[in-house]
Structures are given as C-alpha cells and as structure tokens.
Design a protein around this motif. Structure first.
Motif, mmCIF file in Angstrom:
data_model
loop_
_atom_site.group_PDB
_atom_site.id
_atom_site.type_symbol
_atom_site.label_atom_id
_atom_site.label_comp_id
_atom_site.label_asym_id
_atom_site.label_seq_id
_atom_site.Cartn_x
_atom_site.Cartn_y
_atom_site.Cartn_z
ATOM 1 N N TRP A 1 79.169 -71.812 -39.865
ATOM 2 C CA TRP A 1 79.525 -72.600 -41.049
ATOM 3 C C TRP A 1 80.269 -73.886 -40.684
ATOM 4 C CZ3 TRP A 1 82.047 -68.406 -44.705
ATOM 5 C CH2 TRP A 1 81.054 -67.496 -45.125
ATOM 6 N N GLY A 2 80.797 -73.941 -39.477
ATOM 7 C CA GLY A 2 81.631 -75.072 -39.106
ATOM 8 C C GLY A 2 83.088 -74.886 -39.471
ATOM 9 N N VAL A 3 83.429 -73.735 -40.042
ATOM 10 C CA VAL A 3 84.824 -73.442 -40.374
ATOM 11 C C VAL A 3 85.618 -73.221 -39.091
ATOM 12 C CG1 VAL A 3 86.353 -71.725 -41.414
ATOM 13 C CG2 VAL A 3 84.362 -72.561 -42.671
ATOM 14 N N LEU A 4 85.048 -72.445 -38.196
ATOM 15 C CA LEU A 4 85.662 -72.199 -36.892
ATOM 16 C C LEU A 4 85.178 -73.296 -35.956
ATOM 17 C CD1 LEU A 4 87.526 -69.963 -35.786
ATOM 18 C CD2 LEU A 4 85.471 -68.792 -34.968
ATOM 19 N N ARG A 5 86.091 -74.111 -35.477
ATOM 20 C CA ARG A 5 85.714 -75.306 -34.735
ATOM 21 C C ARG A 5 85.683 -75.089 -33.227
ATOM 22 N NH1 ARG A 5 88.109 -76.867 -39.435
ATOM 23 N NH2 ARG A 5 87.089 -78.577 -40.559
ATOM 24 N N ILE A 6 85.646 -73.829 -32.826
ATOM 25 C CA ILE A 6 85.458 -73.469 -31.425
ATOM 26 C C ILE A 6 84.347 -72.425 -31.382
ATOM 27 C CG2 ILE A 6 87.837 -73.962 -30.739
ATOM 28 C CD1 ILE A 6 88.423 -70.956 -30.905
ATOM 29 N N PRO A 7 83.711 -72.234 -30.226
ATOM 30 C CA PRO A 7 82.659 -71.213 -30.152
ATOM 31 C C PRO A 7 83.201 -69.822 -30.507
ATOM 32 C CG PRO A 7 82.603 -72.641 -28.220
ATOM 33 C CD PRO A 7 83.845 -72.977 -28.962
ATOM 34 N N ALA A 8 82.364 -68.987 -31.124
ATOM 35 C CA ALA A 8 82.779 -67.643 -31.526
ATOM 36 C C ALA A 8 83.294 -66.845 -30.337
ATOM 37 C CB ALA A 8 81.610 -66.914 -32.192
ATOM 38 N N GLU A 9 82.623 -66.994 -29.177
ATOM 39 C CA GLU A 9 83.025 -66.220 -28.005
ATOM 40 C C GLU A 9 84.463 -66.553 -27.597
ATOM 41 O OE1 GLU A 9 82.065 -63.046 -25.935
ATOM 42 O OE2 GLU A 9 80.527 -64.117 -27.074
ATOM 43 N N GLU A 10 84.813 -67.827 -27.678
ATOM 44 C CA GLU A 10 86.173 -68.232 -27.348
ATOM 45 C C GLU A 10 87.164 -67.681 -28.361
ATOM 46 O OE1 GLU A 10 88.767 -72.381 -26.965
ATOM 47 O OE2 GLU A 10 86.568 -72.444 -26.838
ATOM 48 N N ALA A 11 86.811 -67.724 -29.631
ATOM 49 C CA ALA A 11 87.712 -67.232 -30.680
ATOM 50 C C ALA A 11 87.926 -65.732 -30.584
ATOM 51 C CB ALA A 11 87.153 -67.597 -32.050
ATOM 52 N N LEU A 12 86.925 -65.010 -30.080
ATOM 53 C CA LEU A 12 87.019 -63.551 -29.995
ATOM 54 C C LEU A 12 87.853 -63.085 -28.801
ATOM 55 C CD1 LEU A 12 83.330 -62.725 -30.914
ATOM 56 C CD2 LEU A 12 85.330 -61.901 -32.166
ATOM 57 N N ALA A 13 88.165 -63.977 -27.882
ATOM 58 C CA ALA A 13 88.966 -63.596 -26.716
ATOM 59 C C ALA A 13 90.347 -63.112 -27.161
ATOM 60 C CB ALA A 13 89.094 -64.779 -25.766
ATOM 61 N N GLU A 14 90.878 -62.102 -26.448
ATOM 62 C CA GLU A 14 92.148 -61.502 -26.852
ATOM 63 C C GLU A 14 93.297 -62.500 -26.836
ATOM 64 O OE1 GLU A 14 93.121 -57.922 -24.822
ATOM 65 O OE2 GLU A 14 91.287 -56.876 -25.419
ATOM 66 N N ASP A 15 93.219 -63.510 -25.977
ATOM 67 C CA ASP A 15 94.292 -64.508 -25.916
ATOM 68 C C ASP A 15 94.057 -65.681 -26.870
ATOM 69 O OD1 ASP A 15 92.177 -65.671 -24.627
ATOM 70 O OD2 ASP A 15 93.302 -66.315 -22.850
ATOM 71 N N ASN A 16 93.085 -65.505 -27.797
ATOM 72 C CA ASN A 16 92.803 -66.568 -28.770
ATOM 73 C C ASN A 16 92.885 -66.007 -30.185
ATOM 74 O OD1 ASN A 16 91.031 -68.312 -30.545
ATOM 75 N ND2 ASN A 16 91.009 -69.569 -28.689
ATOM 76 N N GLY A 17 91.785 -65.439 -30.686
ATOM 77 C CA GLY A 17 91.800 -64.772 -31.984
ATOM 78 C C GLY A 17 91.916 -65.700 -33.181
ATOM 79 N N LEU A 18 91.519 -66.982 -33.050
ATOM 80 C CA LEU A 18 91.695 -67.912 -34.169
ATOM 81 C C LEU A 18 90.877 -67.524 -35.396
ATOM 82 C CD1 LEU A 18 91.860 -71.455 -32.495
ATOM 83 C CD2 LEU A 18 93.671 -69.780 -32.911
ATOM 84 N N TYR A 19 89.790 -66.788 -35.215
ATOM 85 C CA TYR A 19 88.980 -66.351 -36.351
ATOM 86 C C TYR A 19 89.789 -65.491 -37.323
ATOM 87 C CZ TYR A 19 88.762 -61.659 -34.415
ATOM 88 O OH TYR A 19 89.103 -60.410 -33.978
ATOM 89 N N ARG A 20 90.861 -64.869 -36.830
ATOM 90 C CA ARG A 20 91.628 -63.939 -37.661
ATOM 91 C C ARG A 20 92.363 -64.645 -38.798
ATOM 92 N NH1 ARG A 20 95.479 -60.266 -34.549
ATOM 93 N NH2 ARG A 20 95.516 -59.269 -36.596
#
Length: 489
Positions: free
Chosen positions: A373-392
């Motif tokens: 959607w363009g809401v998450l401005r980083i790749p999903a794989e990066e956001a899913l990393a335990e030291d990231n989690g921005l999707y949350r």
C-alpha cells in the motif's frame, strides 16, 4: 494464624429484630433438600484432574481458593465467579462458592485426599438465613449443606470455619494459589511485604502447573467450548437483526452491547468478558468497553464478544461488520488484508507447530500488505526483523491466545509450555489478527485513518490440523454482506 469465623453481614439501615420475631423466624420451616442424584457437570472427569495435580506435588498440602466477594458499592458486591482452577478441580461454578477453599491434603503413598472447606446452608436456628445480606438464604439463595456438597462433587467436605484450625500449628510443606483469597494468604504467611521468597516461588509453580494442566482439553471440555461458540454465533445474529434500532439510538454501541449480553445471560452464565462494541474510530482502541458512541451508518462495527456457559467455558469471537450492510472499496481493501492474514495464521495450525508460528504467518501478510500500500516505507522483510518491527504501529498486539475456562486461558503457564511451546491436539485457541489505523496517524492516507478491523475465530487443534469451531459465522466480505442482508430481510 487462624481464619476469622464468618460474621453476620447486615446493612446499616436494617430494622432491629425483636426477640419475639427472632423466635418466630426459627420455627416451622420445611426441609428443602437437593435432589439426591444431582452431580456437578463433568463429575466423572474431576478425580483424574485432581490426580494429575497431586502427582506434581507429592507430600505437599495444596490450597486452591475459589476467591472472595468484592464490594461494588457500599453493601452491594460484584457478581461472583469462582477462580478457574477451583472450577476445574471441583466442578463448582456458582455464585455461592465465594470464600470456599479446596485443600489437597497429603495422604502418603495414595497421593492426596481432596477436602472442600465451605460455608453450608444457613441453619434455621440462627439469624444468618434471613439477616445476613451477603450469605443469608433469604438474600442470595440457598447453598448445599455439607453432605449435599459432598454428593455433588465426590469430595469430602468440612465447614469453612474449621479451615483456620487446619492452618494453625505445625504445617506440612504448603503451596497456595496465592492472590486469590486475602484471608488464606494471611493465614499461610503470604504477606505482600514479608512473604518468604521460597514460598513465593513454590506458589508460582503451583499456579503454573494449574495452568499447564488445562492446556489440552478433553472431549467434554471441547463440547462445552463448542456450546459457548454456538451461543455466541446466535448472539451475533441477534446483533445484526437489532442494527436498525441501534443505528437510531444515540448510544448505539450500548444497544449492541445490551443485545449480545441478553443472549449471553439467557443461554449461559453471561458474557465471557466485557463486550467490545466499537463503531468507527473506536475500533482502533484495542479494548474499547465504554461502548458509549452512536453508530455511523457509513462506518464499520467491530464486535468482540463471547458467551460463557453455565460451566464457565468461554467463547471469544470478533467480526467487523459494515453498518450499511456493504463494505466500501477502502473498507473492503483493509478487511481483505486482515482476512488474508487470519487465513495464513489458521493454515499454520497443526500439532507440533510452534505456538508463535501462526502469529508470525499472519504478521508477514500484514507487513507485506502495508508495504504494498505504501504505508510501510521500508521492505516488509526489514520491518519483520526482531530489531525493527515498524509494521506493529498498525497492528500492535498478538494474534491469538489459548481459550478455555478463561477467555485468556492458561496465562500462568511457563513460557516453554505455552508461548514458546508447541501445539498439541486438544488445545483450543483463537486466531485474531487486526489492523488499527488510528484517526490521528499522519503516516496514513486520509481515507485509511480511523479504520479498525479484527477478525477472530476459535479453533481446536486436531490430529492433522485445526477445526474452525466458529465456522457458522461468515468470514469473507461477500459472505458477511449476504449474511447481513438475509438477517435484515
């Protein structure tokens, strides 16, 4: 230390009782015994449950209180529900169980003898039965006598006043389900400030084992959970039929709450938890229970509700419904993403899978959708990393939990048995991913702000996968629209 005997709980505005009235009230009462063949539901399962607990703590006394009444206002108590561990071990579920305590007394090689310490039926030769507002039969209804309670449960019974004697003098090693009954805690030295660290650790282990023993449900328990789910489905149908009236009411959310709660109270003990009836942006509040808003016909309704059976087993289901009867394109886009996440979570359920697997599967779908959607401005794989989690930021909470006597069941279990453990056949759990797109979130396009969507179903792990217990409720957007249209005529 000793437990204080039960006192007479009379209201400050009660009229005095004359000697003549007291004498008159003590005469000419007919016997009102319980039917001799009555037993608690699931009676034949209870000895095995207690035996499993006994085997975990040989030679130790175990105290499992039902809990105590809590004042709501002045001389009015909250409706009482016994602690789930007490229910699981005794089968006793009623409001009359307040203050009662199950004791598993060490009995040598035989393991433990269970003894129930309880307050029996009010005798007619004293004033409790008509004067005591908390426990008197005229005020709150009759209780079984000691012999009747023993027949109901198959457990030896003793008067609650005698528990203090048991807890006086030299004591065997003792574990308590601490924090459930303040008087039992005090009588066994479980003080918040002076409790011995070893006792605290021992009590914590008892609480954990009592949770872990309930992780896998037997056939009877699964039947009770299915009954809770079936009544919940009916409650959701009631809500849809009531929408035209609710939409006209200035507190439509409370109308919805009342409609569902009526079904829960009529068919079971009541609701398994406080109903969430969240319209529009209120659905972005994860535990919205104020339910004081009007219903916007152009918005969505997030209804998170469950019936608790008379045996105290809980359902926990959420549906997000278009109040107009039809999803708008934006609502449908968001709904379909959550549905895809839930479907991925359900597909991950099987014996031997890690408990966290279904959450991770659901969150991968959410993160990938937000990135698309363009809401998450980083790749999903990066956001899913335990030291990231921005999707949350847009989903935040976990995607499910165990279900049983508590709607968040077995919560005291140790991590290696539950959160970091593996699924087994007979476990019952929810799968409930969600999107909570806050109305003031400037990272979102305007059209997405204020959308809250959760889809939650109840499932039992089977030998080769999982069975959707709540499959009578539609999940897809077209099926929801058709279901609503049929119910509304």
């Amino acid at each position: 230390m000793t437990l204080p005997p039960a006192g007479l709980n009379t209201g400050s505005h009660d009229l005095p009782v004359s000697p003549a009235l007291a004498a008159f009230m003590g005469t000419r009462w007919a016997a009102t015994p319980l039917p001799a063949d009555r037993r608690v539901p699931g009676h034949d399962r209870l000895p095995g449950r207690r035996a499993r607990l006994s085997a975990a703590f040989p030679g130790e006394r175990l105290l499992v209180p039902a809990g105590r009444l809590k004042v709501r206002c002045n001389d009015l108590d909250h409706r009482f529900r016994p602690h789930s561990a007490y229910v699981w071990l005794t089968g006793l579920t009623g409001e009359d169980q307040a203050d009662h305590v199950l004791v598993l007394e060490p009995a040598g090689p035989e393991g433990h003898e269970p003894v129930l310490y309880l307050r029996p039926r009010s005798p007619r030769d004293g004033g409790e039965f008509y004067r005591d507002r908390r426990y008197g039969e005229f005020w709150v209804g009759a209780r079984p006598d000691l012999a009747e309670a023993a027949r109901l449960t198959g457990i030896r019974t003793e008067h609650l006043d005698d528990l203090g004697k048991l807890l006086s003098g030299p004591q065997p090693p003792t574990r308590v389900l601490a924090g459930t009954d303040a008087l039992v805690d005090e009588a066994t030295g479980r003080h918040a400030t002076t409790g011995h660290p070893a006792a605290t650790a021992a009590d914590g282990e008892l609480a954990a084992v009592l949770s872990e023993l309930r992780l896998v449900k037997d056939e009877w328990e699964i039947g009770q959970l299915q009954l809770a789910v079936d009544h919940t489905v009916t409650g959701f149908e009631d809500v849809v039929r009531a929408l035209p009236t609710a939409l006209r009411h200035h507190r439509g959310e409370r109308w919805i709450e009342g409609v569902f709660d009526l079904r829960a109270r009529a068919e079971g003990n009541g609701t398994a938890y406080t109903t969430i009836a969240a319209s529009g942006a209120h659905a972005c509040v994860l535990h919205w229970i104020r339910n004081d808003g009007a219903l916007d016909p152009n918005a969505l309704l997030l209804l998170d509700a469950g019936v608790e059976t008379d045996t105290l087993y809980a359902a926990d289901i959420t549906r997000t419904l278009p109040l107009s009867g039809t999803f708008t394109p934006v609502q449908r886009q968001a709904y379909d993403l959550v549905l895809a996440a839930q479907s991925a979570g359900i597909a991950a359920l099987r014996p031997g899978a890690r408990f966290r697997d279904f959450h991770r599967a659901a969150m991968r779908v959410i993160a990938e959708g937000l990135a698309d959607w363009g809401v998450l401005r980083i790749p999903a794989e990066e956001a899913l990393a335990e030291d990231n989690g921005l999707y949350r930021r847009y989903t935040l909470c976990g995607s499910g939990h165990m279900l049983g006597l508590d709607y968040h069941d077995c919560a005291k279990s140790r991590a290696d048995r539950y959160l970091d453990g593996t699924l087994e056949a007979g476990m019952v759990l929810t799968v409930e991913p969600g999107l909570y797109l806050q109305p003031d979130d400037e990272t979102l396009p305007v059209e997405l702000r204020g959308l809250g969507i959760r889809i939650e179903d109840d499932l039992v792990i089977t030998e080769d996968g999982a069975h959707l217990m709540s499959n009578a409720l539609p999940r897809t957007a077209p099926d929801i629209e058709s279901w609503m249209a049929n119910l509304l005529g």
